[in-house]
Design a protein around this motif. Structure first.
Motif, PDB file in Angstrom:
ATOM      1  N   TYR A  48      -1.357 -10.583  -2.094  1.00  0.00           N
ATOM      2  CA  TYR A  48      -1.275 -11.029  -3.476  1.00  0.00           C
ATOM      3  C   TYR A  48      -2.270 -10.274  -4.352  1.00  0.00           C
ATOM      4  O   TYR A  48      -1.950  -9.854  -5.458  1.00  0.00           O
ATOM      5  N   ARG A  49      -3.483 -10.110  -3.845  1.00  0.00           N
ATOM      6  CA  ARG A  49      -4.507  -9.411  -4.614  1.00  0.00           C
ATOM      7  C   ARG A  49      -4.119  -7.956  -4.856  1.00  0.00           C
ATOM      8  O   ARG A  49      -4.307  -7.424  -5.958  1.00  0.00           O
ATOM      9  N   ALA A  50      -3.546  -7.315  -3.852  1.00  0.00           N
ATOM     10  CA  ALA A  50      -3.142  -5.913  -3.985  1.00  0.00           C
ATOM     11  C   ALA A  50      -2.039  -5.758  -5.024  1.00  0.00           C
ATOM     12  O   ALA A  50      -2.030  -4.795  -5.804  1.00  0.00           O
ATOM     13  N   ILE A  51      -1.104  -6.707  -5.061  1.00  0.00           N
ATOM     14  CA  ILE A  51      -0.036  -6.661  -6.058  1.00  0.00           C
ATOM     15  C   ILE A  51      -0.611  -6.894  -7.449  1.00  0.00           C
ATOM     16  O   ILE A  51      -0.268  -6.191  -8.409  1.00  0.00           O
ATOM     17  N   GLU A  52      -1.501  -7.862  -7.560  1.00  0.00           N
ATOM     18  CA  GLU A  52      -2.109  -8.172  -8.852  1.00  0.00           C
ATOM     19  C   GLU A  52      -2.920  -7.000  -9.378  1.00  0.00           C
ATOM     20  O   GLU A  52      -2.838  -6.655 -10.566  1.00  0.00           O
TER      21      GLU A  52
ATOM     22  N   GLU B 163       0.822  -1.205   0.000  1.00  0.00           N
ATOM     23  CA  GLU B 163       0.000   0.000   0.000  1.00  0.00           C
ATOM     24  C   GLU B 163       0.862   1.264   0.000  1.00  0.00           C
ATOM     25  O   GLU B 163       0.477   2.290  -0.568  1.00  0.00           O
ATOM     26  N   THR B 164       2.028   1.198   0.639  1.00  0.00           N
ATOM     27  CA  THR B 164       2.905   2.366   0.726  1.00  0.00           C
ATOM     28  C   THR B 164       3.647   2.629  -0.575  1.00  0.00           C
ATOM     29  O   THR B 164       3.760   3.773  -1.024  1.00  0.00           O
ATOM     30  N   PHE B 165       4.165   1.560  -1.197  1.00  0.00           N
ATOM     31  CA  PHE B 165       5.046   1.732  -2.351  1.00  0.00           C
ATOM     32  C   PHE B 165       4.441   1.276  -3.675  1.00  0.00           C
ATOM     33  O   PHE B 165       4.971   1.603  -4.738  1.00  0.00           O
ATOM     34  N   GLY B 166       3.365   0.515  -3.627  1.00  0.00           N
ATOM     35  CA  GLY B 166       2.851  -0.120  -4.842  1.00  0.00           C
ATOM     36  C   GLY B 166       2.398   0.815  -5.937  1.00  0.00           C
ATOM     37  O   GLY B 166       2.409   0.453  -7.112  1.00  0.00           O
ATOM     38  N   ASP B 167       1.995   2.028  -5.594  1.00  0.00           N
ATOM     39  CA  ASP B 167       1.503   2.972  -6.592  1.00  0.00           C
ATOM     40  C   ASP B 167       2.546   4.020  -6.973  1.00  0.00           C
ATOM     41  O   ASP B 167       2.240   4.956  -7.711  1.00  0.00           O
ATOM     42  N   ARG B 168       3.754   3.866  -6.488  1.00  0.00           N
ATOM     43  CA  ARG B 168       4.783   4.853  -6.782  1.00  0.00           C
ATOM     44  C   ARG B 168       5.421   4.595  -8.147  1.00  0.00           C
ATOM     45  O   ARG B 168       5.535   3.464  -8.601  1.00  0.00           O
TER      46      ARG B 168
ATOM     47  N   HIS C 141       8.004   3.941 -10.971  1.00  0.00           N
ATOM     48  CA  HIS C 141       9.193   3.092 -11.108  1.00  0.00           C
ATOM     49  C   HIS C 141       9.144   1.835 -10.237  1.00  0.00           C
ATOM     50  O   HIS C 141      10.082   1.029 -10.282  1.00  0.00           O
ATOM     51  N   VAL C 142       8.111   1.640  -9.434  1.00  0.00           N
ATOM     52  CA  VAL C 142       7.969   0.382  -8.699  1.00  0.00           C
ATOM     53  C   VAL C 142       7.336  -0.634  -9.642  1.00  0.00           C
ATOM     54  O   VAL C 142       6.239  -0.419 -10.150  1.00  0.00           O
ATOM     55  N   THR C 143       8.027  -1.745  -9.875  1.00  0.00           N
ATOM     56  CA  THR C 143       7.556  -2.741 -10.833  1.00  0.00           C
ATOM     57  C   THR C 143       7.102  -4.037 -10.176  1.00  0.00           C
ATOM     58  O   THR C 143       6.554  -4.903 -10.840  1.00  0.00           O
ATOM     59  N   GLY C 144       7.355  -4.169  -8.885  1.00  0.00           N
ATOM     60  CA  GLY C 144       6.947  -5.390  -8.202  1.00  0.00           C
ATOM     61  C   GLY C 144       7.596  -5.488  -6.838  1.00  0.00           C
ATOM     62  O   GLY C 144       8.249  -4.541  -6.375  1.00  0.00           O
ATOM     63  N   PHE C 145       7.422  -6.648  -6.227  1.00  0.00           N
ATOM     64  CA  PHE C 145       7.957  -6.872  -4.887  1.00  0.00           C
ATOM     65  C   PHE C 145       8.666  -8.216  -4.841  1.00  0.00           C
ATOM     66  O   PHE C 145       8.251  -9.180  -5.483  1.00  0.00           O
ATOM     67  N   MET C 146       9.755  -8.250  -4.078  1.00  0.00           N
ATOM     68  CA  MET C 146      10.532  -9.472  -3.932  1.00  0.00           C
ATOM     69  C   MET C 146      10.647  -9.828  -2.461  1.00  0.00           C
ATOM     70  O   MET C 146      10.899  -8.964  -1.621  1.00  0.00           O
TER      71      MET C 146
END
Length: 228
Positions: free
Chosen positions: A35-39, A5-10, A12-17
Motif C-alpha cells: 500500500y505504501r509503495a502504491i501511495e 516495484e516492477t510496473f509502478g514506475d512505468r 501509462h501505469v495509473t494504479g493496480f487492481m
C-alpha cells in the motif's frame, strides 16, 4: 510488492487492481508495504469484487441470481469494513481506493451501520479521527451495476457518496448486466458538471489522463479535471 516495484514506475501505469475474493484480510500486515509503495508513486488501488460459489455462507443459496445479487456487494462490504475500521484511511491518506462492480446500494447501508457501531463502541476504532462514513466518502466507487429502480433512493446514495467527485462510470460491457452511459446521462437529478465528472472527468483527474482532443481538453478545464 514485486508487481508494484516492477510496473509502478512505468509510463501509462495509473494504479493496480486486485480481485476481492481473497483469503487474507486487507488490513493484514503483509500488505502494508505494498500500500505504501502504491501511495508513494501517486497511483490508485482498486478492489474488483466477484462471486465465489464455494463461499460457505453462499452454499445455502439455490439460485445463481441469489449468489450474484449478494456476492458482489458482499466482498466490497467485507473489505471496506476492514479497510475503514482498521484505520487504513489514516495510515494511507493519499492512496486513492476504488470499489468496483458491487453496485452502489451497499454503500449507504455500510456508512450508516459503521457509524452506528462507531458511536456505540468507539474504543474499538482507536486509529479513526472521524466517523467511518467520512472515510468512505473519501473513496471512489464504480457505478456498475447501478441499482436505479428507485430513483429517490439512488439520488440519496449519490448524495451520501459525493458522487459528483467520487463516482466513476463503468460499463462492464459485454457482460449481460452491463450499463450504457445513458444510465448516468439520463438521471434527472444530476447537473451537467456531475454528468461530465462521472462519465470521465473524475477518471481523467484521478488517473492523470491526457485529453484526446481539443474539445475534451476544453471540457476538462471547464469542470476542473485537467490533470495532464
Amino acid at each position: 510488492m514485486r508487481t508494484v516495484e516492477t510496473f509502478g514506475d512505468r509510463k501509462h501505469v495509473t494504479g493496480f487492481m486486485i480481485t476481492s475474493v481473497r483469503a487474507l484480510p486487507v488490513h493484514h500486515n503483509v500488505y502494508m508495504k505494498t500500500y505504501r509503495a502504491i501511495e508513494e508513486r501517486g497511483l490508485a488501488l482498486s478492489f474488483h469484487s466477484a462471486i465465489n460459489m464455494g463461499e460457505p455462507v453462499f452454499k445455502s443459496l439455490n439460485r445463481f441470481a441469489s449468489v450474484h445479487g449478494l456476492g458482489f456487494p458482499f466482498y466490497n462490504i467485507l473489505h471496506a469494513t476492514n479497510w475503514v475500521t482498521n484505520g487504513l484511511g489514516e495510515r494511507f491518506p493519499k492512496l486513492p481506493v476504488i470499489w468496483i462492480e458491487g453496485g452502489l446500494a451497499w454503500v449507504p447501508f455500510l456508512m450508516q451501520r459503521l457509524d452506528h457501531e462507531f458511536m456505540l463502541r468507539s474504543s474499538e476504532y482507536p486509529l479513526l479521527k472521524k466517523k467511518p462514513s467520512d472515510y468512505m466518502r473519501d473513496m471512489y466507487y464504480a457505478s456498475q451495476p447501478m441499482e436505479a429502480e428507485h430513483l429517490r433512493a439512488l439520488q440519496c446514495t449519490f448524495e451520501m457518496i459525493n458522487a459528483e467527485t467520487q463516482l466513476l462510470y463503468a460499463s462492464d460491457y459485454p457482460h449481460w448486466d452491463f450499463d450504457l452511459p445513458c444510465r448516468i446521462w439520463d438521471l434527472p437529478f444530476l447537473s451537467e458538471k456531475a454528468k461530465h465528472n462521472i462519465l470521465g472527468g473524475t477518471a481523467a483527474r484521478l488517473f492523470k489522463l491526457p485529453p484526446r482532443n481539443a474539445k475534451q481538453k476544453e471540457n476538462l478545464q471547464r469542470f476542473g479535471n485537467l490533470a495532464a
